[in-house]
Design a protein around this motif. Structure first.
Motif, mmCIF file in Angstrom:
data_model
loop_
_atom_site.group_PDB
_atom_site.id
_atom_site.type_symbol
_atom_site.label_atom_id
_atom_site.label_comp_id
_atom_site.label_asym_id
_atom_site.label_seq_id
_atom_site.Cartn_x
_atom_site.Cartn_y
_atom_site.Cartn_z
ATOM 1 N N THR A 142 34.489 106.430 77.429
ATOM 2 C CA THR A 142 34.779 105.219 78.187
ATOM 3 C C THR A 142 33.871 105.154 79.418
ATOM 4 O OG1 THR A 142 36.526 106.418 79.339
ATOM 5 C CG2 THR A 142 37.174 105.112 77.431
ATOM 6 N N PHE A 143 33.917 104.034 80.097
ATOM 7 C CA PHE A 143 33.009 103.720 81.193
ATOM 8 C C PHE A 143 32.928 104.824 82.244
ATOM 9 C CE2 PHE A 143 32.544 101.596 85.413
ATOM 10 C CZ PHE A 143 31.266 101.091 85.262
ATOM 11 N N PHE A 144 34.066 105.172 82.865
ATOM 12 C CA PHE A 144 34.010 106.161 83.939
ATOM 13 C C PHE A 144 33.691 107.551 83.404
ATOM 14 C CE2 PHE A 144 35.698 109.231 87.005
ATOM 15 C CZ PHE A 144 35.038 108.799 88.148
ATOM 16 N N HIS A 145 34.182 107.877 82.227
ATOM 17 C CA HIS A 145 33.842 109.172 81.633
ATOM 18 C C HIS A 145 32.334 109.313 81.463
ATOM 19 C CE1 HIS A 145 38.004 110.351 79.767
ATOM 20 N NE2 HIS A 145 38.078 110.015 81.046
ATOM 21 N N PHE A 146 31.705 108.240 81.000
ATOM 22 C CA PHE A 146 30.250 108.283 80.839
ATOM 23 C C PHE A 146 29.554 108.453 82.188
ATOM 24 C CE2 PHE A 146 26.049 106.394 80.756
ATOM 25 C CZ PHE A 146 25.481 106.985 79.632
ATOM 26 N N LEU A 147 30.031 107.738 83.207
ATOM 27 C CA LEU A 147 29.389 107.834 84.519
ATOM 28 C C LEU A 147 29.504 109.242 85.097
ATOM 29 C CD1 LEU A 147 30.445 104.451 86.182
ATOM 30 C CD2 LEU A 147 28.261 105.030 85.111
ATOM 31 N N ALA A 148 30.657 109.889 84.888
ATOM 32 C CA ALA A 148 30.819 111.263 85.376
ATOM 33 C C ALA A 148 29.859 112.201 84.661
ATOM 34 C CB ALA A 148 32.269 111.722 85.173
ATOM 35 N N LEU A 149 29.742 112.050 83.347
ATOM 36 C CA LEU A 149 28.797 112.866 82.572
ATOM 37 C C LEU A 149 27.365 112.618 83.047
ATOM 38 C CD1 LEU A 149 30.378 112.219 79.072
ATOM 39 C CD2 LEU A 149 30.384 114.427 80.267
ATOM 40 N N LEU A 150 27.064 111.350 83.310
ATOM 41 C CA LEU A 150 25.733 110.997 83.790
ATOM 42 C C LEU A 150 25.450 111.637 85.148
ATOM 43 C CD1 LEU A 150 23.124 109.352 83.488
ATOM 44 C CD2 LEU A 150 24.359 107.357 84.392
ATOM 45 N N ALA A 151 26.450 111.688 85.998
ATOM 46 C CA ALA A 151 26.282 112.317 87.321
ATOM 47 C C ALA A 151 25.933 113.795 87.166
ATOM 48 C CB ALA A 151 27.557 112.160 88.156
ATOM 49 N N PHE A 152 26.646 114.487 86.285
ATOM 50 C CA PHE A 152 26.347 115.907 86.070
ATOM 51 C C PHE A 152 24.932 116.096 85.527
ATOM 52 C CE2 PHE A 152 31.128 116.162 85.617
ATOM 53 C CZ PHE A 152 31.309 116.803 86.832
ATOM 54 N N LYS A 153 24.517 115.203 84.631
ATOM 55 C CA LYS A 153 23.155 115.285 84.095
ATOM 56 C C LYS A 153 22.129 115.067 85.200
ATOM 57 C CE LYS A 153 19.597 115.389 81.440
ATOM 58 N NZ LYS A 153 19.090 116.704 80.971
#
Length: 535
Positions: A142-153
């Motif tokens: 989902t939207f926020f889950h993806f953004l959190a993963l993107l932040a870690f990347k």
């Protein structure tokens, strides 16, 4: 599709447009409701599948993370923390939410939002890998889950020294809580918010926030209500977490400077940020800051970090440049995304002090003209009346009967009375990201919720008659033919651009009045206003 370079960073030779990336990101936004049939624990556990797909296991475990949860002040505490550490010479990453204008605001490297080129490269690197490996059993995040993963990347690939990560919602099942071993955790002030998810008591809410505690990882919080503090201490005890209470920052430690974020409540957030920075620096071998435990003085780097911290939409003052070509005083927006009873009180205190400071500053300021022109300007400024306007919206899951009375009473206690309150729906639609996203139009917008807010306000005004000058003052501002419904003390507008147009027209028609507009109730509303007035 972007490819990964030798050092783990993406190559940027071939990228799609920014708008295409935002459209792809928008496709991850689920239904507007946050509750229902969703099993939060199951959805959280799937995050570890995504981490494997993105090969981020080792990267996350190697990151030095400061993890911050709480009801109020999370963003401010994270902003102070990042600013302090950056001024200590560290290469910093900061992940916060929500964004106000551009999605890239959520990802900051050394205090600056990530550039479009890098955002696109990292975005497509993550999106492409997930698209290839997800299926019906494990769908796209989902939207926020993806953004959190993107932040870690982003932060791992950029090889930052420290990552300051703000929890999105709650703690235990928040997407940021995939971090298994942060350096230190922080819990900001707790209060009643998102009760439909986190629970109806402070104890239940505290339990969810304490979900970020990890075994033997030090944690700091601020003074809390007894019910919340009991739960935090209990959760800490169960995990052998050394839990400390950070004291609010004493203003005298700033050596005559002021915090970069306005409001008396920011001393609480600043005190927590100082404690988080101190423990992080000590744990990571920066012995030069070991003396900080005494808290009698602050290093110059800490003072500079606290004084230069900035965060859009929190105690944020923006003169309207469209109307204020010569002197930025006729129409000024005071923006604060407060959306809980306690933050409403803090917002009201800040606004009350800020408008008085502004009036005094305008009387004392010197325009770049001759002494004769200066005297004329000062005479005109001193004669100007100030009209305080409220521009308000909040999510329908929040109770305006809890928010608006706190705002009204606190302002009245400081001698501030609103001439008119305007209620308006948000400009953006929830299922699209970006400035190109469609906005609601006057013909199809549902104003039911805004009419509800208006009724609450009018009932409060009836109850306050005789206690203030609100009734008499509002008569000056009754020319509201553009509104959907105009009552004695308030009006509902069908769109935000109509409100801005009315305000700008009113400034032109009332040269003797200075308009001071408080925008609050929702960070989304604050962001929408910023988009319009910064165009």
């Amino acid at each position: 599709m972007s490819e990964e370079g030798d050092n783990g960073s993406p190559k940027t030779s071939s990228m799609t447009s920014y708008e295409e990336a935002l459209d792809a990101l928008s496709s991850l936004i689920t239904k507007r409701t946050r509750v229902g049939d969703v099993n939060l624990e199951e959805r959280f556990n799937v995050l570890f599948e995504y981490i494997k797909m993105l090969d981020l296991d080792e990267a996350i475990s190697n990151m030095k993370i400061i993890h911050v949860a709480g009801t109020k002040g999370k963003g401010s505490t994270c902003t102070f923390t990042e600013s302090i550490l950056r001024n200590c010479g560290l290469h910093t990453g900061l992940f916060t939410s929500p964004h106000l204008i551009d999605i890239r605001e959520r990802f900051r490297i050394d205090g600056v939002e990530i550039c479009e080129e890098k955002f696109l490269a990292y975005f497509w690197w993550c999106y492409g890998r997930l698209k290839e490996q997800t299926d019906d059993n494990v769908p796209m995040p989902t939207f926020f889950h993806f953004l959190a993963l993107l932040a870690f990347k982003i932060f791992s690939a950029e090889q930052v020294d420290v990552s300051v990560i703000e929890v999105g919602l709650g703690g235990k099942y928040d997407a940021t809580n995939v971090v298994k071993a942060p350096s230190v955790c922080g819990i900001t002030s707790l209060g009643y918010d998102h009760m439909e998810i986190l629970g109806n008591t402070l104890g239940e809410i505290a339990g969810e926030k304490a979900g970020i505690f990890k075994h033997r990882v030090p944690a700091f919080t601020v003074p809390q209500p007894d019910e919340a503090m009991y739960v935090l201490r209990e959760k800490a005890y169960q995990l052998n977490v050394p839990l400390h209470v950070a004291t609010p920052l004493e203003t005298k430690l700033l050596n005559g400077l002021r915090l970069g974020l306005e409001g008396d409540h920011q001393n609480i957030n600043a005190g927590l940020a100082v404690a988080l920075c101190y423990i992080w620096l000590r744990m990571n071998g920066h012995s030069e800051y070991a003396h900080l435990k005494q808290m009698c003085t602050l290093p110059e780097q800490f003072i500079k970090g606290l004084a230069t911290a900035s965060l859009q939409g929190r105690a944020h003052i923006v003169p309207d440049q469209f109307i204020n070509k010569e002197i930025s005083s006729e129409l000024v927006f005071f923006l604060d995304g407060a959306h809980s009873p306690e933050s409403m009180q803090a917002c009201a205190r800040w606004f009350s002090h800020a408008i008085k400071d502004q009036d005094q500053t305008l009387i004392n300021q010197k325009p770049d003209n001759s002494k004769i022109e200066m005297k004329t300007h000062l005479d005109e400024t001193a004669q100007k009346k100030s009209a305080q306007i409220l521009l308000f919206n909040c999510m329908s899951v929040r109770d305006p009967q809890l928010l608006l009375p706190h705002l009204l009473k606190t302002c009245a206690d400081h001698g501030v009375y609103f001439k008119k309150a305007f209620f308006v729906p948000g400009l953006s639609v929830y299922h699209k990201v970006g400035s190109h996203a469609p906005t609601t139009t006057d013909s199809n917008v549902d104003l039911t919720w805004q009419f509800t807010l208006q009724r609450v306000w009018e009932n409060l005004m009836i109850g306050n008659k005789g206690k203030s000058t609100i009734g008499a003052a509002s008569e000056e501002l009754n020319d509201l033919e553009m509104s959907a419904r105009n009552w004695e003390h308030s009006a509902v507008f069908s769109s935000l651009p109509l409100v801005i147009k009315w305000l700008r027209d009113s400034v032109q028609q009332n040269q003797s009045t200075r308009f001071q507009v408080l925008v609050t109730g929702s960070l989304h509303l604050v962001g929408d206003v910023l988009k319009l007035i910064k165009k």
